[in-house]
Design an enzyme around this catalytic site. Sequence first.
Site, PDB file in Angstrom:
ATOM      1  N   LYS A  48      -4.109   0.089  -1.716  1.00  0.00           N
ATOM      2  CA  LYS A  48      -3.917   0.306  -0.476  1.00  0.00           C
ATOM      3  C   LYS A  48      -3.277   0.008   0.884  1.00  0.00           C
ATOM      4  O   LYS A  48      -2.316   0.043   2.099  1.00  0.00           O
ATOM      5  CB  LYS A  48      -4.654   1.387   0.227  1.00  0.00           C
ATOM      6  N   GLU A  82     -15.955   2.577 -11.254  1.00  0.00           N
ATOM      7  CA  GLU A  82     -15.965   2.560  -9.161  1.00  0.00           C
ATOM      8  C   GLU A  82     -16.951   2.562  -8.603  1.00  0.00           C
ATOM      9  O   GLU A  82     -18.149   1.967  -7.586  1.00  0.00           O
ATOM     10  CB  GLU A  82     -15.105   3.765  -9.002  1.00  0.00           C
ATOM     11  N   HIS A 126      -6.834   4.284 -35.614  1.00  0.00           N
ATOM     12  CA  HIS A 126      -5.466   4.082 -36.088  1.00  0.00           C
ATOM     13  C   HIS A 126      -4.327   3.120 -35.268  1.00  0.00           C
ATOM     14  O   HIS A 126      -3.234   2.778 -35.029  1.00  0.00           O
ATOM     15  CB  HIS A 126      -4.257   5.995 -37.059  1.00  0.00           C
TER      16      HIS A 126
HETATM   17  O1  PA5 Z   1     -14.455   8.654  -6.042  1.00  0.00           O
HETATM   18  C1  PA5 Z   1     -13.580   8.733  -4.684  1.00  0.00           C
HETATM   19  O2  PA5 Z   1     -14.662   8.604  -3.926  1.00  0.00           O
HETATM   20  C2  PA5 Z   1     -12.498   8.302  -5.008  1.00  0.00           C
HETATM   21  O3  PA5 Z   1     -12.001   8.362  -5.978  1.00  0.00           O
HETATM   22  C3  PA5 Z   1     -11.677   9.015  -4.660  1.00  0.00           C
HETATM   23  O4  PA5 Z   1     -12.413  10.889  -5.011  1.00  0.00           O
HETATM   24  C4  PA5 Z   1      -9.579   9.229  -4.645  1.00  0.00           C
HETATM   25  O5  PA5 Z   1      -9.988   7.557  -4.359  1.00  0.00           O
HETATM   26  C5  PA5 Z   1      -9.326  10.139  -2.636  1.00  0.00           C
HETATM   27  O6  PA5 Z   1      -9.708  10.346  -1.854  1.00  0.00           O
HETATM   28  P1  PA5 Z   1     -10.475  11.401  -0.997  1.00  0.00           P
HETATM   29  O7  PA5 Z   1     -10.744  12.483  -1.377  1.00  0.00           O
HETATM   30  O8  PA5 Z   1     -10.375  11.342   0.012  1.00  0.00           O
HETATM   31  O9  PA5 Z   1      -8.091  12.094  -0.609  1.00  0.00           O
END
Ligand code: PA5
Length: 446
Positions: A423, A288, A309
């Site tokens: 989303k 990310e 394996h």
């Molecule tokens: O690292 C990030 O920002 C994302 O993975 C969020 O943690 C994830 O989308 C969850 O978001 P939120 O904490 O707003 O529900």
Amino acid sequence: MKENLSINLKNISKFISFEEVVANAQQSVRHLDSLNAGTGQGNDFLGWLSLPDDILPQLEKIEKTARHLRLVSDTTVVIGIGGSYLGARAVIEALSHSFSPLLKNKHHDVIFAGQNISEDYLAELLELLDGRNYSIVVISKSGTTTEPAIAFRILKDHLEKKVGKLLAAERIIAITDAKKGALRSLAETNGYETFIIPDNIGGRYSVLTPVGLLPIAITGLDIRMLVKGAKSMEELTRNNKHAETNPSLLYASARNLILQNGKPIEIMVGFTPKLHFFSEWWKQLYGESEGKDGKGIFPASVDLTTDLHSMGQYIQDGQRILFETMISVKNPVKKLTIPLEKDDSDQLNYLAGKRLSEVNHNAELGTILAHNDGNVPIIKIGIPALDEFYTGQLIYFFEMACAISGYILDVNPFDQPGVEAYKKNMFALLNKPGFEEAGKKLKERL
Ligand code: PA5
């Protein structure tokens, strides 16, 4: 004084020399400087840098809440996804008994939800919770993420029906933004105890906030030692401009030089199943943070020797586009030796009297040699033991290296614009108010 995590670059030397890595790391000190000065991309998300100190005043409240939940319930369901899920799960799975959920005489189970939208998963969870006396910790920084919001609606309803609205409110803890989001409003309306996720800390850098620390403390693990480990890594990396002794600088530079050598896939390797979710956390952190603007190293993971394996063939002999980062744990927690058998019918007596860890260690060495022969560069990260202290060190080490690496790649390591795409489509396809037009267009494409 405790030994620190170590980084061994010997097994990348066929491709890149140690001197080249050090030279590149020395150049990358400027990225460390921009992090510390707050002058780089994403500089409004640098709160994680000083978390090992900043979190200290909150530890008592976190521990108190954890004790309360352990007292009033036998199970806690932790609801969250992505950065609001993976850190806690990584640490809990790394440091808990491998068969924790099946142990009869243990005090408390922590179960995760809201990390998927599977109907079967949640329905089966409710079946389990019918027979449990449970609490809920719901975690969402935005307070609006669909997966945890749905899970929370369903579980809140279940818990309220089971114990009544008043008692349920005493067993629900919300971890969210200080002001914004539906979860904040819900918590205020219902009087839930809350913890705040600071504005300047993104989800995947939040494991050392209540997001990670509360679930970890509920399992009975020592969060102070975890933070202490992270602090020791902060001391070793944050202001250390001598690249050769800064493991985060070395790691960030080594992996980027390997990328430039034509290897865009990095596989995280562990030799214990306890590290499975640590790799998942690491994959999110790096994927990310770096995977944007057409750039980034693709993070993958394997559990060895299990996956030797299955994926072993490809790693050894498939397209030469891979490198590995191996977490090598010196000492196991438990002790087990291989027994001698009189007739040696399974021909294993050559191992009799040896610890399993010795066999595993030799599997590790054998794998390194084999993969290196197969032209797979290997970065080895060593820790003396898989405990709270060294898990804290690993967390801060990888976070710091990830931020530096993002700057080397010239991306913002603290945003995730790409996560929004699915989303928007999902909302449109589900006719969420405001998404009607987009929904029509998308349905024509299906
Ligand atoms: O690292 C990030 O920002 C994302 O993975 C969020 O943690 C994830 O989308 C969850 O978001 P939120 O904490 O707003 O529900």
